[in-house]
Design a protein around this motif. Structure first.
Motif, PDB file in Angstrom:
ATOM      1  N   GLN A  51       0.445  -1.577   0.100  1.00 40.80           N
ATOM      2  CA  GLN A  51      -0.140  -0.027   0.211  1.00 40.80           C
ATOM      3  C   GLN A  51       0.539   1.471   0.012  1.00 40.80           C
ATOM      4  N   SER A  52       1.572   1.738   0.569  1.00 45.39           N
ATOM      5  CA  SER A  52       2.945   2.771   0.986  1.00 45.39           C
ATOM      6  C   SER A  52       3.111   2.810  -0.110  1.00 45.39           C
ATOM      7  N   LEU A  53       4.260   1.332  -1.339  1.00 46.98           N
ATOM      8  CA  LEU A  53       4.510   1.881  -2.258  1.00 46.98           C
ATOM      9  C   LEU A  53       3.932   2.135  -3.255  1.00 46.98           C
ATOM     10  N   SER A  54       2.391   1.337  -2.871  1.00 45.56           N
ATOM     11  CA  SER A  54       1.493   2.015  -4.168  1.00 45.56           C
ATOM     12  C   SER A  54       1.225   3.721  -4.240  1.00 45.56           C
ATOM     13  N   THR A  55       1.013   4.426  -2.946  1.00 45.02           N
ATOM     14  CA  THR A  55       1.237   5.542  -3.091  1.00 45.02           C
ATOM     15  C   THR A  55       2.123   6.027  -3.577  1.00 45.02           C
ATOM     16  N   MET A  56       3.606   5.858  -3.126  1.00 41.49           N
ATOM     17  CA  MET A  56       4.391   6.613  -3.116  1.00 41.49           C
ATOM     18  C   MET A  56       5.159   6.379  -4.477  1.00 41.49           C
ATOM     19  N   THR A  57       4.269   5.654  -5.103  1.00 41.89           N
ATOM     20  CA  THR A  57       4.688   5.532  -6.944  1.00 41.89           C
ATOM     21  C   THR A  57       4.545   6.079  -7.352  1.00 41.89           C
ATOM     22  N   ILE A  58       2.548   6.268  -7.489  1.00 40.58           N
ATOM     23  CA  ILE A  58       2.145   6.932  -8.216  1.00 40.58           C
ATOM     24  C   ILE A  58       2.315   8.618  -7.815  1.00 40.58           C
ATOM     25  N   ALA A  59       2.578   9.236  -6.388  1.00 47.01           N
ATOM     26  CA  ALA A  59       2.448  10.513  -5.704  1.00 47.01           C
ATOM     27  C   ALA A  59       3.747  10.851  -6.942  1.00 47.01           C
ATOM     28  N   ALA A  60       5.085  10.148  -6.736  1.00 51.61           N
ATOM     29  CA  ALA A  60       6.442  10.589  -7.217  1.00 51.61           C
ATOM     30  C   ALA A  60       6.515  10.565  -8.956  1.00 51.61           C
ATOM     31  N   ILE A  61       5.127   9.701  -9.499  1.00 53.82           N
ATOM     32  CA  ILE A  61       5.695  10.055 -10.553  1.00 53.82           C
ATOM     33  C   ILE A  61       4.415  10.911 -11.269  1.00 53.82           C
ATOM     34  N   GLU A  62       3.020  11.451 -10.369  1.00 51.13           N
ATOM     35  CA  GLU A  62       2.364  12.211 -10.965  1.00 51.13           C
ATOM     36  C   GLU A  62       3.169  13.981 -10.681  1.00 51.13           C
ATOM     37  N   GLY A  63       4.312  13.537  -9.622  1.00 52.15           N
ATOM     38  CA  GLY A  63       4.985  15.156  -9.712  1.00 52.15           C
ATOM     39  C   GLY A  63       5.204  15.101 -10.280  1.00 52.15           C
ATOM     40  N   ALA A  64       6.764  14.243 -10.893  1.00 52.19           N
ATOM     41  CA  ALA A  64       7.700  13.728 -12.469  1.00 52.19           C
ATOM     42  C   ALA A  64       6.881  14.866 -13.326  1.00 52.19           C
ATOM     43  N   VAL A  65       5.445  14.195 -13.550  1.00 46.20           N
ATOM     44  CA  VAL A  65       4.950  13.855 -14.795  1.00 46.20           C
ATOM     45  C   VAL A  65       4.641  16.344 -15.240  1.00 46.20           C
ATOM     46  N   ILE A  66       4.587  16.684 -13.406  1.00 45.20           N
ATOM     47  CA  ILE A  66       3.574  18.087 -13.902  1.00 45.20           C
ATOM     48  C   ILE A  66       5.629  18.591 -14.009  1.00 45.20           C
ATOM     49  N   MET A  67       6.461  18.384 -13.190  1.00 41.34           N
ATOM     50  CA  MET A  67       7.974  18.943 -13.626  1.00 41.34           C
ATOM     51  C   MET A  67       7.951  18.908 -14.697  1.00 41.34           C
ATOM     52  N   SER A  68       7.676  17.633 -15.837  1.00 35.33           N
ATOM     53  CA  SER A  68       8.500  17.728 -16.729  1.00 35.33           C
ATOM     54  C   SER A  68       7.372  18.534 -17.596  1.00 35.33           C
ATOM     55  N   VAL A  69       6.438  18.173 -17.959  1.00 37.08           N
ATOM     56  CA  VAL A  69       5.383  19.698 -18.805  1.00 37.08           C
ATOM     57  C   VAL A  69       6.373  20.702 -18.099  1.00 37.08           C
ATOM     58  N   ALA A  70       6.444  21.495 -17.031  1.00 36.13           N
ATOM     59  CA  ALA A  70       6.627  23.033 -16.402  1.00 36.13           C
ATOM     60  C   ALA A  70       8.053  23.402 -16.965  1.00 36.13           C
ATOM     61  N   THR A  71       8.865  22.019 -17.010  1.00 42.24           N
ATOM     62  CA  THR A  71      10.856  22.095 -17.511  1.00 42.24           C
ATOM     63  C   THR A  71      10.776  21.561 -18.892  1.00 42.24           C
ATOM     64  N   ARG A  72       9.586  21.561 -19.574  1.00 41.55           N
ATOM     65  CA  ARG A  72       9.719  20.456 -20.994  1.00 41.55           C
ATOM     66  C   ARG A  72      11.394  19.758 -21.138  1.00 41.55           C
ATOM     67  N   SER A  73      11.010  18.340 -19.744  1.00 44.77           N
ATOM     68  CA  SER A  73      11.904  17.586 -19.803  1.00 44.77           C
ATOM     69  C   SER A  73      11.546  16.649 -19.700  1.00 44.77           C
ATOM     70  N   THR A  74      11.914  15.796 -20.430  1.00 43.82           N
ATOM     71  CA  THR A  74      11.146  14.329 -19.892  1.00 43.82           C
ATOM     72  C   THR A  74      12.454  13.928 -18.440  1.00 43.82           C
ATOM     73  N   ARG A  75      13.242  14.408 -17.529  1.00 39.51           N
ATOM     74  CA  ARG A  75      14.027  14.691 -17.131  1.00 39.51           C
ATOM     75  C   ARG A  75      13.612  14.629 -15.939  1.00 39.51           C
ATOM     76  N   PRO A  76      13.038  14.908 -15.275  1.00 39.10           N
ATOM     77  CA  PRO A  76      12.290  14.478 -13.792  1.00 39.10           C
ATOM     78  C   PRO A  76      11.888  13.339 -13.830  1.00 39.10           C
ATOM     79  N   LEU A  77      11.026  12.593 -14.637  1.00 36.36           N
ATOM     80  CA  LEU A  77      10.630  11.306 -15.069  1.00 36.36           C
ATOM     81  C   LEU A  77      11.927  10.204 -15.006  1.00 36.36           C
ATOM     82  N   ASP A  78      12.849  10.845 -15.478  1.00 26.90           N
ATOM     83  CA  ASP A  78      14.076   9.494 -16.011  1.00 26.90           C
ATOM     84  C   ASP A  78      14.379   9.173 -14.767  1.00 26.90           C
TER      85      ASP A  78
END
Length: 134
Positions: free
Chosen positions: A79-106
């Motif tokens: 349960q904890s890892l599922s929350t962590m995974t989704i939250a981290a990826i969601e944040g990385a998607v937002i950061m990737s759009v803002a920075t116009r880079s896939t580096r946060p997702l990587d």
């Protein structure tokens, strides 16, 4: 989408989810984001949007936690890892759009992979010991 990913082993599912978002973001010229996050942030303007987003996130967490449980991780950790995974990826998607880079997702993908590998290998190493005790 996430339903299909959760039918794969955890590390494969994680990489596929990261790759999906990278492809989606790049192909949209960094304008696409997660519609569930958008519903969350714009929820005051659309009645029921936040409730729908809550349900979607809970379903994602449940599916991902089930995937982790299928890999023999205990319930609390899954349960904890599922929350962590989704939250981290969601944040990385937002950061990737803002920075116009896939580096946060990587970067997020790299560290989530390391985290999952550690938990999966730790669980695998303990498994024979538990069997011997029975």
């Amino acid at each position: 989408m996430i339903e299909q990913l959760c039918s794969a082993p955890p590390l494969e599912a994680l990489q596929a989810f990261i790759d999906y978002w990278k492809s989606m973001i790049v192909s949209s010229d960094y304008t696409a984001g997660c519609p569930i996050a958008a519903a969350t942030f714009g929820g005051n303007e659309i009645p029921g949007a936040v409730d729908a987003a809550k349900i979607a996130f809970e379903e994602w967490e449940s599916m991902l936690a089930n995937n982790f449980r299928a890999a023999n991780l205990d319930d609390a950790l899954a349960q904890s890892l599922s929350t962590m995974t989704i939250a981290a990826i969601e944040g990385a998607v937002i950061m990737s759009v803002a920075t116009r880079s896939t580096r946060p997702l990587d970067r997020v993908g790299k560290h989530l992979t390391e985290l999952l590998e550690a938990h999966l290998s730790e669980n695998h190493e303990r498994e024979p010991v538990l069997r011997q005790q029975n």
